[in-house]
Design a protein around this motif. Structure first.
Motif, PDB file in Angstrom:
ATOM      1  N   ALA A 143      28.422   9.821  27.191  1.00 40.71           N
ATOM      2  CA  ALA A 143      29.185  10.780  26.219  1.00 40.71           C
ATOM      3  C   ALA A 143      30.321  11.646  27.365  1.00 40.71           C
ATOM      4  O   ALA A 143      29.862  11.961  28.489  1.00 40.71           O
ATOM      5  CB  ALA A 143      28.219  11.972  25.904  1.00 40.71           C
ATOM      6  N   TYR A 178      22.622  13.478  23.732  1.00 43.99           N
ATOM      7  CA  TYR A 178      23.733  12.799  24.365  1.00 43.99           C
ATOM      8  C   TYR A 178      22.973  12.068  25.381  1.00 43.99           C
ATOM      9  O   TYR A 178      22.059  12.389  26.015  1.00 43.99           O
ATOM     10  CB  TYR A 178      24.825  13.704  24.629  1.00 43.99           C
ATOM     11  CG  TYR A 178      24.466  14.625  25.833  1.00 43.99           C
ATOM     12  CD1 TYR A 178      24.753  14.494  26.970  1.00 43.99           C
ATOM     13  CD2 TYR A 178      24.203  15.872  25.507  1.00 43.99           C
ATOM     14  CE1 TYR A 178      24.480  15.013  28.323  1.00 43.99           C
ATOM     15  CE2 TYR A 178      23.489  16.583  26.571  1.00 43.99           C
ATOM     16  CZ  TYR A 178      23.887  16.402  27.777  1.00 43.99           C
ATOM     17  OH  TYR A 178      23.617  17.369  28.670  1.00 43.99           O
ATOM     18  N   GLY A 232      28.551   6.770  22.782  1.00 45.94           N
ATOM     19  CA  GLY A 232      29.225   7.772  23.321  1.00 45.94           C
ATOM     20  C   GLY A 232      29.127   9.008  22.455  1.00 45.94           C
ATOM     21  O   GLY A 232      29.848  10.175  22.823  1.00 45.94           O
ATOM     22  N   ARG A 233      28.685   8.888  21.287  1.00 43.34           N
ATOM     23  CA  ARG A 233      28.837   9.989  20.283  1.00 43.34           C
ATOM     24  C   ARG A 233      27.758  11.288  20.953  1.00 43.34           C
ATOM     25  O   ARG A 233      26.836  10.815  21.528  1.00 43.34           O
ATOM     26  CB  ARG A 233      28.247   9.874  18.814  1.00 43.34           C
ATOM     27  CG  ARG A 233      29.103   8.641  18.184  1.00 43.34           C
ATOM     28  CD  ARG A 233      30.746   9.107  18.132  1.00 43.34           C
ATOM     29  NE  ARG A 233      31.431   8.059  17.185  1.00 43.34           N
ATOM     30  CZ  ARG A 233      31.755   6.915  17.749  1.00 43.34           C
ATOM     31  NH1 ARG A 233      31.427   6.293  18.712  1.00 43.34           N
ATOM     32  NH2 ARG A 233      32.346   6.128  16.586  1.00 43.34           N
ATOM     33  N   ILE A 234      27.965  12.377  20.291  1.00 37.65           N
ATOM     34  CA  ILE A 234      26.775  13.260  20.588  1.00 37.65           C
ATOM     35  C   ILE A 234      26.316  13.724  19.287  1.00 37.65           C
ATOM     36  O   ILE A 234      26.781  14.173  18.252  1.00 37.65           O
ATOM     37  CB  ILE A 234      27.586  14.756  21.122  1.00 37.65           C
ATOM     38  CG1 ILE A 234      28.146  14.474  22.338  1.00 37.65           C
ATOM     39  CG2 ILE A 234      26.535  15.782  21.276  1.00 37.65           C
ATOM     40  CD1 ILE A 234      29.007  15.321  23.011  1.00 37.65           C
TER      41      ILE A 234
END
Length: 198
Positions: free
Chosen positions: A98, A93, A155-157
């Motif tokens: 995130a 991330y 912003g994703r993991i």
């Protein structure tokens, strides 16, 4: 001096060097791990964009992402899942993008996994999804490093599983069902129109 670590090292094909009179041993990396060449994923071919795809090696996959995101805020957390397989996974991330609440929820769900073996990313995908009976995906996936890098920047993991060429992303939102990999490489107006049509 950790016996469990020494055992894991021997199982992985490396060498342990013991010296009389010392309470610690040296681990010598001697194993050569064969990996598949980096090729374009069969399931996600594009007309425009890079032709690289993930392999089954967690280290290679991390390098492919790190090559695209060179900022110091790109963070990785390693852990092992599976009581017998002890499969290595990596949570990736960007620290200042995130959401921390999503990261802590993901870690909580991963901690609850009690399977004997994790052999592919699909195992984790099923076990951490929000609604098991929903017809919609709640965990995304891709075999393309450029797509995963783009999602990390949104912003994703990401979750990389050793032994799997598929990388998972959370959260997976409804609008992603209307996205195509080539949307990142075409004019924004055309990409938006195509998404609307889809």
């Amino acid at each position: 001096n950790d016996v469990d670590k020494l055992i894991d090292t021997v199982i992985c094909g490396d060498v342990i060097f013991f010296l009389d009179g010392y309470d610690q041993a040296l681990i010598i990396r001697a194993s050569e791990r064969e990996t598949r060449a980096i090729t374009e994923p069969e399931s996600e071919r594009v007309v425009r964009g890079p032709r690289e795809g993930f392999t089954e090696s967690i280290q290679t996959n991390l390098i492919l992402i790190r090559r695209r995101i060179k900022c110091p805020k790109f963070k990785t957390k390693f852990r092992e899942i599976g009581q017998r397989s002890r499969t290595k996974i990596c949570i990736c991330y960007i620290d200042d993008i995130a959401k921390k609440s999503i990261l802590s929820e993901l870690e909580r769900r991963l901690d609850e996994i009690t399977l004997d073996a994790i052999l592919d990313a699909g195992y984790i995908q099923e076990l951490i999804r929000d609604e098991p009976f929903s017809p919609f995906e709640t965990v995304g996936y891709s075999e393309r490093p450029d797509i995963i890098a783009a999602k990390l920047l949104e912003g994703r993991i990401a979750i990389i599983v050793d032994g799997s060429p598929t990388v998972l992303t959370v959260p997976y939102v409804l609008v992603e069902h209307a996205q195509s990999n080539e949307d990142y490489y075409t004019n924004y107006m055309l990409a938006s129109f195509n998404r609307f049509i889809r």
